[in-house]
Design a protein around this motif. Structure first.
Motif, PDB file in Angstrom:
ATOM      1  N   ARG A   1      52.346  32.594  40.337  1.00  0.00           N
ATOM      2  CA  ARG A   1      51.143  33.311  39.887  1.00  0.00           C
ATOM      3  C   ARG A   1      51.238  33.660  38.406  1.00  0.00           C
ATOM      4  O   ARG A   1      50.283  33.496  37.648  1.00  0.00           O
ATOM      5  CB  ARG A   1      50.966  34.581  40.710  1.00  0.00           C
ATOM      6  CG  ARG A   1      50.593  34.346  42.167  1.00  0.00           C
ATOM      7  CD  ARG A   1      50.394  35.656  42.895  1.00  0.00           C
ATOM      8  NE  ARG A   1      50.153  35.471  44.312  1.00  0.00           N
ATOM      9  CZ  ARG A   1      48.957  35.194  44.840  1.00  0.00           C
ATOM     10  NH1 ARG A   1      47.906  35.062  44.041  1.00  0.00           N
ATOM     11  NH2 ARG A   1      48.807  35.043  46.138  1.00  0.00           N
TER      12      ARG A   1
ATOM     13  N   LYS B   1      34.738  31.056  44.151  1.00  0.00           N
ATOM     14  CA  LYS B   1      35.645  32.175  43.875  1.00  0.00           C
ATOM     15  C   LYS B   1      34.919  33.513  43.962  1.00  0.00           C
ATOM     16  O   LYS B   1      35.469  34.496  44.463  1.00  0.00           O
ATOM     17  CB  LYS B   1      36.287  32.002  42.489  1.00  0.00           C
ATOM     18  CG  LYS B   1      37.341  30.902  42.442  1.00  0.00           C
ATOM     19  CD  LYS B   1      38.184  30.956  41.186  1.00  0.00           C
ATOM     20  CE  LYS B   1      37.416  30.572  39.962  1.00  0.00           C
ATOM     21  NZ  LYS B   1      38.298  30.530  38.752  1.00  0.00           N
TER      22      LYS B   1
ATOM     23  N   LYS C   1      35.810  36.398  46.628  1.00  0.00           N
ATOM     24  CA  LYS C   1      36.229  37.712  46.131  1.00  0.00           C
ATOM     25  C   LYS C   1      35.504  38.827  46.866  1.00  0.00           C
ATOM     26  O   LYS C   1      36.087  39.881  47.159  1.00  0.00           O
ATOM     27  CB  LYS C   1      35.966  37.808  44.626  1.00  0.00           C
ATOM     28  CG  LYS C   1      36.542  39.055  43.981  1.00  0.00           C
ATOM     29  CD  LYS C   1      36.359  39.027  42.470  1.00  0.00           C
ATOM     30  CE  LYS C   1      36.963  40.268  41.830  1.00  0.00           C
ATOM     31  NZ  LYS C   1      36.784  40.253  40.344  1.00  0.00           N
TER      32      LYS C   1
ATOM     33  N   GLU D   1      41.960  35.556  48.906  1.00  0.00           N
ATOM     34  CA  GLU D   1      42.657  34.990  47.755  1.00  0.00           C
ATOM     35  C   GLU D   1      42.346  33.497  47.658  1.00  0.00           C
ATOM     36  O   GLU D   1      42.385  32.775  48.657  1.00  0.00           O
ATOM     37  CB  GLU D   1      44.169  35.182  47.886  1.00  0.00           C
ATOM     38  CG  GLU D   1      44.630  36.626  47.789  1.00  0.00           C
ATOM     39  CD  GLU D   1      44.550  37.153  46.362  1.00  0.00           C
ATOM     40  OE1 GLU D   1      44.529  36.329  45.438  1.00  0.00           O
ATOM     41  OE2 GLU D   1      44.502  38.380  46.194  1.00  0.00           O
ATOM     42  N   THR D   2      42.022  33.026  46.453  1.00  0.00           N
ATOM     43  CA  THR D   2      41.684  31.616  46.273  1.00  0.00           C
ATOM     44  C   THR D   2      42.476  31.003  45.123  1.00  0.00           C
ATOM     45  O   THR D   2      43.054  31.697  44.296  1.00  0.00           O
ATOM     46  CB  THR D   2      40.183  31.448  45.971  1.00  0.00           C
ATOM     47  OG1 THR D   2      39.879  32.102  44.722  1.00  0.00           O
ATOM     48  CG2 THR D   2      39.332  32.030  47.073  1.00  0.00           C
TER      49      THR D   2
ATOM     50  N   GLU E   1      40.580  28.698  49.613  1.00  0.00           N
ATOM     51  CA  GLU E   1      41.507  29.697  50.130  1.00  0.00           C
ATOM     52  C   GLU E   1      42.959  29.249  49.996  1.00  0.00           C
ATOM     53  O   GLU E   1      43.302  28.109  50.288  1.00  0.00           O
ATOM     54  CB  GLU E   1      41.196  29.995  51.602  1.00  0.00           C
ATOM     55  CG  GLU E   1      42.044  31.115  52.189  1.00  0.00           C
ATOM     56  CD  GLU E   1      41.649  31.487  53.595  1.00  0.00           C
ATOM     57  OE1 GLU E   1      42.351  32.312  54.217  1.00  0.00           O
ATOM     58  OE2 GLU E   1      40.623  30.948  54.084  1.00  0.00           O
ATOM     59  N   GLU E   2      43.804  30.163  49.563  1.00  0.00           N
ATOM     60  CA  GLU E   2      45.221  29.874  49.402  1.00  0.00           C
ATOM     61  C   GLU E   2      45.945  29.966  50.736  1.00  0.00           C
ATOM     62  O   GLU E   2      45.581  30.745  51.608  1.00  0.00           O
ATOM     63  CB  GLU E   2      45.871  30.870  48.437  1.00  0.00           C
ATOM     64  CG  GLU E   2      45.394  30.764  47.008  1.00  0.00           C
ATOM     65  CD  GLU E   2      46.056  31.815  46.135  1.00  0.00           C
ATOM     66  OE1 GLU E   2      45.860  31.743  44.914  1.00  0.00           O
ATOM     67  OE2 GLU E   2      46.736  32.696  46.678  1.00  0.00           O
TER      68      GLU E   2
ATOM     69  N   THR F   1      49.394  31.146  51.667  1.00  0.00           N
ATOM     70  CA  THR F   1      50.489  31.883  51.051  1.00  0.00           C
ATOM     71  C   THR F   1      51.817  31.630  51.748  1.00  0.00           C
ATOM     72  O   THR F   1      51.874  31.028  52.830  1.00  0.00           O
ATOM     73  CB  THR F   1      50.196  33.394  51.083  1.00  0.00           C
ATOM     74  OG1 THR F   1      50.133  33.816  52.458  1.00  0.00           O
ATOM     75  CG2 THR F   1      48.875  33.706  50.397  1.00  0.00           C
TER      76      THR F   1
END
Length: 309
Positions: A50, A124, A128, A133-134, A140-141, A143
């Motif tokens: 990040r 995005k 939001k 989280e994108t 979409e991420e 994780t």
């Protein structure tokens, strides 16, 4: 570490479960030096990724994509400039089979990128509002926490890679894990090995394969054939950021407009440049300033505006 939809498309664009030529991988025997906890290590990698994206946005590099079809037809080569535009990572096509784009092709490519960036920003914004989280493309991420639920990271060991100490870890998806969408189905059936630079907590090498065939959105969004495998390598630039350097592979995959091949593919990146955008000096033409040399390079093709920093 995070594996976004866009980054997965880059990985799928590779494919081979073999080690890249030029790589030097050898075990490091240090019995008295404990290995870090795998879960903690992977979360550190995600955190560093990040932070790294802020630096990546200041870079532009040249990418060459060579595709060889399995039916023996003529190989195809495309060349791109890869950079960030208004918070979105884009690939701008510059040449096809060694020939520069025509003025009309440049215009269409500029329009394509403008539309791509606009759609990404819209996705995005919507995500939001939902607290999702994108990635830079608004998708979409997936994780590390979700990875740990869909599979297992095991067998950590120290390996010397090109003179740097890395920690190699195997990943295998859990076929019994409950998924929330088709993208997670893909991750659940993914297996392979990743190498993490121990000092920088960054993935430097990755290889793996898909156990099953997949289709997302009836094959329009993504289509991957069983047995498709991939490898990816990253390189440290200016002693401050890791950027993709080589992707190679074999198989059959298509991911929207990012990847489409049936055979083998080789992606090589070079000419990494740190830049700062200045201002538009002519209609459709922007200047790019190389901060290391102080020179202004009007290298961007017409039709695309470079973001100001």
């Amino acid at each position: 570490m995070k594996l976004t939809f866009f980054r997965l498309s880059i990985l799928v664009a590779a494919l081979t479960a073999t080690t890249f030529s030029g790589q030097t991988l050898s075990p490091v025997a240090e019995p008295d030096r404990p290995l870090p906890d795998i879960s903690e290590l992977m979360h550190e990698v995600e955190k560093h990724q990040r932070a790294s994206e802020h630096i990546q946005k200041d870079y532009i590099y040249h990418e060459v994509v060579q595709q060889q079809r399995s039916d023996g037809k003529k190989a195809v080569t495309h060349e791109y400039d890869v950079f960030w535009l208004n918070g979105v990572e884009v690939q701008k096509l510059t040449r096809k089979d060694g020939k520069d784009l025509t003025a009309e092709e440049q215009r269409k490519e500029g329009e394509r990128i403008d539309k791509e960036v606009a759609k990404a920003k819209e996705r995005k914004t919507k995500a939001k509002t939902k607290g999702v989280e994108t990635d830079s493309h608004g998708n979409e991420e997936i994780t590390v926490s979700r990875f740990l639920e869909l599979g297992n990271f095991t067998n950590p060991r120290r390996v010397k890679q090109n003179g740097r100490e890395t920690i190699a870890i195997d990943y295998a998806g859990n076929p019994k894990a409950k998924t929330r969408n088709r993208m997670e189905d893909v991750i659940r059936d993914l297996s392979g090995t990743l190498w993490i630079d121990e000092q920088d907590r960054t993935i430097t090498h990755l290889e793996g394969q898909f156990a099953n065939s997949f289709k997302v959105g009836a094959g329009i969004v993504m289509s991957i054939k069983k047995g498709t495998s991939f490898s990816m390598d990253q390189i440290k630039i200016n002693d401050e950021v890791w950027l993709p350097s080589r992707i190679e592979g074999h198989g059959s995959a298509r991911v929207m407009l990012f990847v489409s091949f049936n055979g083998s593919i080789l992606v090589t990146n070079s000419d990494y440049r740190k830049f700062k955008a200045t201002s538009t000096i002519l209609p459709g033409m922007s200047t790019v300033k190389d901060s290391s040399s102080g020179e202004t390079n009007p290298s961007m093709n017409p039709g695309t505006t470079v973001p100001q920093h």
